[in-house]
Design a protein around this motif. Structure first.
Motif, PDB file in Angstrom:
ATOM      1  N   UNK A  88      -3.978   2.644   9.714  1.00 32.32           N
ATOM      2  CA  UNK A  88      -3.724   2.382  11.131  1.00 32.32           C
ATOM      3  C   UNK A  88      -3.038   1.029  11.306  1.00 32.32           C
ATOM      4  N   UNK A  89      -3.468   0.052  10.539  1.00 34.05           N
ATOM      5  CA  UNK A  89      -2.863  -1.283  10.612  1.00 34.05           C
ATOM      6  C   UNK A  89      -1.406  -1.212  10.156  1.00 34.05           C
ATOM      7  N   UNK A  90      -1.141  -0.471   9.085  1.00 37.33           N
ATOM      8  CA  UNK A  90       0.224  -0.321   8.603  1.00 37.33           C
ATOM      9  C   UNK A  90       1.096   0.380   9.635  1.00 37.33           C
TER      10      UNK A  90
ATOM     11  N   UNK B 187       0.834  -1.199   0.000  1.00 36.09           N
ATOM     12  CA  UNK B 187       0.000   0.000   0.000  1.00 36.09           C
ATOM     13  C   UNK B 187       0.870   1.252   0.000  1.00 36.09           C
ATOM     14  N   UNK B 188       0.318   2.310  -0.565  1.00 32.70           N
ATOM     15  CA  UNK B 188       1.012   3.594  -0.594  1.00 32.70           C
ATOM     16  C   UNK B 188       1.111   4.155   0.823  1.00 32.70           C
TER      17      UNK B 188
ATOM     18  N   UNK C   6     -14.956   4.276  -5.429  1.00 33.38           N
ATOM     19  CA  UNK C   6     -13.938   5.111  -4.784  1.00 33.38           C
ATOM     20  C   UNK C   6     -14.303   5.381  -3.330  1.00 33.38           C
ATOM     21  N   UNK C   7     -15.566   5.669  -3.054  1.00 32.20           N
ATOM     22  CA  UNK C   7     -15.990   5.930  -1.678  1.00 32.20           C
ATOM     23  C   UNK C   7     -15.817   4.696  -0.804  1.00 32.20           C
ATOM     24  N   UNK C   8     -16.079   3.518  -1.351  1.00 29.84           N
ATOM     25  CA  UNK C   8     -15.907   2.282  -0.578  1.00 29.84           C
ATOM     26  C   UNK C   8     -14.445   2.087  -0.190  1.00 29.84           C
ATOM     27  N   UNK C   9     -13.545   2.370  -1.118  1.00 28.93           N
ATOM     28  CA  UNK C   9     -12.118   2.254  -0.810  1.00 28.93           C
ATOM     29  C   UNK C   9     -11.718   3.307   0.210  1.00 28.93           C
ATOM     30  N   UNK C  10     -12.171   4.536   0.007  1.00 27.77           N
ATOM     31  CA  UNK C  10     -11.821   5.608   0.937  1.00 27.77           C
ATOM     32  C   UNK C  10     -12.311   5.313   2.353  1.00 27.77           C
ATOM     33  N   UNK C  11     -13.413   4.597   2.468  1.00 33.42           N
ATOM     34  CA  UNK C  11     -13.959   4.261   3.782  1.00 33.42           C
ATOM     35  C   UNK C  11     -13.058   3.292   4.543  1.00 33.42           C
ATOM     36  N   UNK C  12     -12.322   2.444   3.838  1.00 34.46           N
ATOM     37  CA  UNK C  12     -11.460   1.468   4.522  1.00 34.46           C
ATOM     38  C   UNK C  12     -10.028   1.963   4.715  1.00 34.46           C
ATOM     39  N   UNK C  13      -9.681   3.078   4.076  1.00 35.25           N
ATOM     40  CA  UNK C  13      -8.297   3.557   4.160  1.00 35.25           C
ATOM     41  C   UNK C  13      -7.842   3.899   5.574  1.00 35.25           C
ATOM     42  N   UNK C  14      -8.648   4.554   6.404  1.00 37.84           N
ATOM     43  CA  UNK C  14      -8.163   4.858   7.764  1.00 37.84           C
ATOM     44  C   UNK C  14      -7.756   3.598   8.545  1.00 37.84           C
TER      45      UNK C  14
END
Length: 67
Positions: free
Chosen positions: A60-62, A26-27, A48-56
């Motif tokens: 945090x996991x990274x 991941x970036x 795009x919204x679905x992906x943006x929803x999981x990014x935080x």
């Protein structure tokens, strides 16, 4: 910010810190995968919204994995 086919700004989590983590794939800046980044402009707004929803949570996991 890119422009969509409708001429509207294309929502993006990009913060111009483009570095792919070798472990997660991941970036480090936005948290997206290379595949997600490559397909971003072609995705629907909902995709795009679905992906943006999981990014935080992904970021945090990274962060936990590095810390």
């Amino acid at each position: 910010m890119s422009i969509s086919e409708a001429g509207l700004p294309l929502e993006s989590p990009c913060i111009d810190v483009c570095e792919i983590d070798a472990n997660s794939g991941h970036c480090a800046g936005c948290g997206r995968s290379l595949d997600e980044i490559a397909k971003w402009a072609a995705m629907s707004r909902e995709e795009r919204q679905a992906i943006m929803a999981i990014l935080p949570a992904r970021q945090a996991q990274s962060a936990r994995a590095k810390g």
